[in-house]
Each structure stands twice: as C-alpha cells, then as structure tokens.
Write a protein that holds these residues in place. Sequence first.
Motif, PDB file in Angstrom:
ATOM      1  N   ARG A   1       0.772  -1.287   0.064  1.00 30.46           N
ATOM      2  CA  ARG A   1       0.195   0.106   0.054  1.00 30.46           C
ATOM      3  C   ARG A   1       0.871   1.404  -0.026  1.00 30.46           C
ATOM      4  NH1 ARG A   1      -4.581  -1.594  -2.099  1.00 30.46           N
ATOM      5  NH2 ARG A   1      -6.063  -2.814  -0.699  1.00 30.46           N
ATOM      6  N   ALA A   2       1.958   1.017   0.640  1.00 29.83           N
ATOM      7  CA  ALA A   2       2.810   2.578   0.546  1.00 29.83           C
ATOM      8  C   ALA A   2       3.919   2.453  -0.338  1.00 29.83           C
ATOM      9  CB  ALA A   2       3.521   2.460   2.156  1.00 29.83           C
ATOM     10  N   GLY A   3       3.912   1.582  -1.135  1.00 33.16           N
ATOM     11  CA  GLY A   3       4.878   1.592  -2.316  1.00 33.16           C
ATOM     12  C   GLY A   3       6.210   1.183  -1.955  1.00 33.16           C
ATOM     13  N   ARG A   4       6.253   0.097  -1.130  1.00 30.51           N
ATOM     14  CA  ARG A   4       7.580  -0.360  -0.660  1.00 30.51           C
ATOM     15  C   ARG A   4       7.958  -1.884  -0.872  1.00 30.51           C
ATOM     16  NH1 ARG A   4       5.659   2.474   4.278  1.00 30.51           N
ATOM     17  NH2 ARG A   4       5.517   0.139   5.457  1.00 30.51           N
ATOM     18  N   ALA A   5       7.454  -2.124  -1.910  1.00 30.69           N
ATOM     19  CA  ALA A   5       7.357  -3.674  -2.463  1.00 30.69           C
ATOM     20  C   ALA A   5       8.795  -3.998  -2.262  1.00 30.69           C
ATOM     21  CB  ALA A   5       6.884  -3.816  -3.823  1.00 30.69           C
ATOM     22  N   ALA A   6       9.928  -3.388  -2.459  1.00 32.21           N
ATOM     23  CA  ALA A   6      11.187  -3.888  -2.604  1.00 32.21           C
ATOM     24  C   ALA A   6      11.505  -4.326  -1.060  1.00 32.21           C
ATOM     25  CB  ALA A   6      12.121  -2.832  -2.963  1.00 32.21           C
ATOM     26  N   ALA A   7      10.927  -3.965  -0.224  1.00 28.04           N
ATOM     27  CA  ALA A   7      11.201  -4.392   1.154  1.00 28.04           C
ATOM     28  C   ALA A   7      10.817  -5.869   1.303  1.00 28.04           C
ATOM     29  CB  ALA A   7      10.537  -3.668   2.248  1.00 28.04           C
ATOM     30  N   SER A   8       9.724  -6.231   0.856  1.00 27.27           N
ATOM     31  CA  SER A   8       9.099  -7.667   0.830  1.00 27.27           C
ATOM     32  C   SER A   8       9.943  -8.427  -0.186  1.00 27.27           C
ATOM     33  CB  SER A   8       7.808  -7.698   0.583  1.00 27.27           C
ATOM     34  OG  SER A   8       7.086  -7.197   1.293  1.00 27.27           O
ATOM     35  N   ALA A   9      10.453  -7.963  -1.238  1.00 29.44           N
ATOM     36  CA  ALA A   9      11.211  -8.691  -2.221  1.00 29.44           C
ATOM     37  C   ALA A   9      12.509  -8.909  -1.669  1.00 29.44           C
ATOM     38  CB  ALA A   9      11.271  -7.965  -3.655  1.00 29.44           C
ATOM     39  N   ALA A  10      13.135  -7.984  -0.663  1.00 28.21           N
ATOM     40  CA  ALA A  10      14.516  -8.392  -0.084  1.00 28.21           C
ATOM     41  C   ALA A  10      14.183  -9.343   0.944  1.00 28.21           C
ATOM     42  CB  ALA A  10      15.034  -7.010   0.272  1.00 28.21           C
ATOM     43  N   PHE A  11      13.212  -9.491   1.584  1.00 29.17           N
ATOM     44  CA  PHE A  11      13.035 -10.345   2.740  1.00 29.17           C
ATOM     45  C   PHE A  11      12.966 -11.995   1.925  1.00 29.17           C
ATOM     46  CE2 PHE A  11       9.767 -13.062   4.628  1.00 29.17           C
ATOM     47  CZ  PHE A  11      10.474 -13.309   5.793  1.00 29.17           C
ATOM     48  N   TRP A  12      12.008 -12.056   0.966  1.00 29.62           N
ATOM     49  CA  TRP A  12      11.984 -13.285   0.282  1.00 29.62           C
ATOM     50  C   TRP A  12      13.151 -13.772  -0.162  1.00 29.62           C
ATOM     51  CZ3 TRP A  12       7.091 -11.094  -2.416  1.00 29.62           C
ATOM     52  CH2 TRP A  12       5.878 -11.109  -1.746  1.00 29.62           C
ATOM     53  N   ARG A  13      14.109 -12.831  -0.921  1.00 34.90           N
ATOM     54  CA  ARG A  13      15.371 -13.416  -1.448  1.00 34.90           C
ATOM     55  C   ARG A  13      15.986 -13.926  -0.161  1.00 34.90           C
ATOM     56  NH1 ARG A  13      16.350  -8.969  -3.796  1.00 34.90           N
ATOM     57  NH2 ARG A  13      17.604  -7.785  -2.109  1.00 34.90           N
ATOM     58  N   ASP A  14      16.211 -13.279   0.872  1.00 34.78           N
ATOM     59  CA  ASP A  14      17.106 -13.826   2.039  1.00 34.78           C
ATOM     60  C   ASP A  14      16.388 -15.015   2.531  1.00 34.78           C
ATOM     61  OD1 ASP A  14      18.953 -11.912   1.649  1.00 34.78           O
ATOM     62  OD2 ASP A  14      18.361 -10.645   3.098  1.00 34.78           O
ATOM     63  N   GLU A  15      15.007 -15.157   2.533  1.00 36.44           N
ATOM     64  CA  GLU A  15      14.312 -16.168   3.235  1.00 36.44           C
ATOM     65  C   GLU A  15      14.544 -17.596   2.387  1.00 36.44           C
ATOM     66  OE1 GLU A  15       9.849 -17.260   4.908  1.00 36.44           O
ATOM     67  OE2 GLU A  15      10.144 -16.022   3.408  1.00 36.44           O
ATOM     68  N   TYR A  16      14.362 -17.280   1.052  1.00 35.38           N
ATOM     69  CA  TYR A  16      14.412 -18.515   0.202  1.00 35.38           C
ATOM     70  C   TYR A  16      15.775 -19.080   0.123  1.00 35.38           C
ATOM     71  CZ  TYR A  16       9.911 -16.588  -1.495  1.00 35.38           C
ATOM     72  OH  TYR A  16       8.582 -16.220  -1.522  1.00 35.38           O
ATOM     73  N   ARG A  17      16.779 -18.191   0.307  1.00 32.85           N
ATOM     74  CA  ARG A  17      18.245 -18.560   0.287  1.00 32.85           C
ATOM     75  C   ARG A  17      18.508 -19.487   1.527  1.00 32.85           C
ATOM     76  NH1 ARG A  17      21.075 -12.657  -1.522  1.00 32.85           N
ATOM     77  NH2 ARG A  17      21.061 -13.385  -3.728  1.00 32.85           N
TER      78      ARG A  17
END
Length: 363
Positions: free
Chosen positions: A93-109
């Motif tokens: 909603r706040a246009g901060r989708a990059a934060a979730s993308a960064a989390f997923w990247r580290d989580e999936y690794r």
Amino acid sequence: MNATPDAPDAPDAPDASCDDSPVLLRREGRSAHLVLNRPRAINALNHAMVRIMADALDTWERDGSVATVVLTGAGERGLCAGGDIRSIHDDVRAGRAAASAAFWRDEYRLNARIARFPKPYVAVMDGIVMGGGVGVSAHGGVRVVTERSRVAMPETGIGFVPDVGGTYLLTRTPGELGTHLALTGAPVGAGDALLCGLADHFVPSERLREFTAALAGTEAADAVRQYATEAPAGELAEHREWIDHCYAADSVEEIVDRLHAWGGRHAKEAAETILAKSPTSLKVTLAALRRARELPSLEAVLEQEYRVSLAALGSPDLPEGIRAQVVDKDRRPRWSPAELAQVTEAAVGRHFEPVDGESLGLL
C-alpha cells in the motif's frame, strides 16, 4: 507466506544473545539451538529472524564442537505461523514492495541453506507450522511432529501462492495429495504430514523436552530411535481415490467440476473451499505445481517461486486477501478477477517471467 517491514538497507539484526531477540541462540553440549522467539505472533518470521538464522548456520557449520542444530519455537501455540503478512499489506500500500522482495530473497536462500546443511538439522514441528514455518522446518534433515502439529501452506486464501520451497515439497507427495493441500490450504496433522513427506518422525509432545535434551550428547539418529513412536492415524489415505482422480485434471475449473461430480461430502467441501480462494492464486498455484514437477532441484523451484512472488506483489489480490484476513478481518475478500473463467492464460504466464536483475543466485 511471509512479509517484512524491513527495508533492503535495514540495520544489523538484533543481538541474538538477548532474551528479547526474535531468535534465541544457545548451546547445550554438542547441540546448538535456534529458538524462534515471537510467541505472541506464533513466532512469525521477519527479516531480522532470517538474518540471525543464516548467520548462526554459517557459524555452526564451521564449529567442530557443534554436532546437531535444533529448531524450536517459543510459547505453546506452535513453531511458526508463517510471516508478518500485515507488513506486506502495508508495504504494498505504501509503495515499499522492494522491502518484501528483499525479505523473500534472503528467506528463500535460507530455505535452500537448510536443505543442504551438512549436519543434522532437527526441526521440532510442534503446534502450528504454516507458510514460512514450513520453509524453515520441512527442508531439514530430521523433521519431528507431535499430536499437536498442524502443518499447512494456506497461501491461496490471501491471494498468494505457496512459496519457501512449498511447491517443491507438495509435488513430491503421494499422488495428488500435494495439489489438494496447495489449492485448499488445508492443514494436516502428524500422521498426514508423515504420509505427505513433510515430516519424518513422531514424538509425543510430553517427551519433547527429553528428546531435545538428549541431543546435547546423543547423535540425532540415536535420539530419534529412543523417543520416536508410531504416529496417530491420519485422514488423507482413505481419501486418496477421489483426491487422485479429481486433482489430476489439467485446470482448476475441471478439478472443481470433478470434485462436485464425485458426490461425497469431503469432495464437495473441498470444492467449496477452493472456490472461496483467489481465482488468480489458484490458477498460478496449479501452474507452479505442474512446472515444479519438471524442475531438477529445490534451488530451481525456489528460483521459480521467487519470480512468482515478485509478480504477486503487483497483484491486487495479495493486499486484498491480507486485508480481509488480518487487517479488517471481515473474511470477505473481493478478488480481482472474481471468477476462475476470467483469469487468462496470459495473466498466469506473467507470473513465471524472469524479472531483470532479480535472482536468488542459487543456480
């Protein structure tokens, strides 16, 4: 399903030696313990927790005095209920989708790291284990469930798609059990988790403390032999006939039609459950499962899931599903499109397209 409020340039993770750290690290003899420590949130994962876990595994792999790593959750409700999905709602909603993308990247690794960890990684899957909780446990080498375990990948109910290697795990279940669990989001108990290959051993909850204590001086395999017993009977085996027939169909629409045509109560309930989920998520989930069957490794599947997750960040169904489930809690999501027939093959295919500059780097 997981999300995080942390930005890509978030500060260093909290000191895991502090009691208020979201992951507690401790040593007991030759075992090293990861304790997910957000009990009020059923230990929901955030970015800081993923970083703490990854750093600890790096350290313990090099430490010759560590023979076994043990994962548990604080509190009485479960190992991990997934991720902080309210945060992803706020990020989108706040246009901060990059934060979730960064989390997923580290989580999936981290999920891949756990699967390849060279020492016994004992995951105690007691209580609720959903979404990201499956990712940090079911890829481990020694996976223990109890009579309290409730294991699920419920992503289609919030406009998302099974991730954290979930489509890898669910495509390796007997028959079409994984397709049933992925589309309905239904939780399973200990017996069915063992049947589906999501867990390896059953230890009664009253013996967990003894079991984990034994790992301080006992090899993991020996501790399992000492404390594991036969699990209570599950439910899925007796439903294999209709599950395997109905979910072998090539489209979600045909699956639903077959479930309705089967005539039994359980099949009808499954159809009704599916029809309440996000139509887009359902179709993308089925496509992801079918594609995952053809991929050669967990790493390849995680790369696919990362592309799908990034695409979902631009979908209206993800924030809407979270709104309906955990923000407003009206349980009345307004999916867009609202009907399965309105979800085109092109819309599904876009979820699998590579994103420039975005990769887990696992292949």
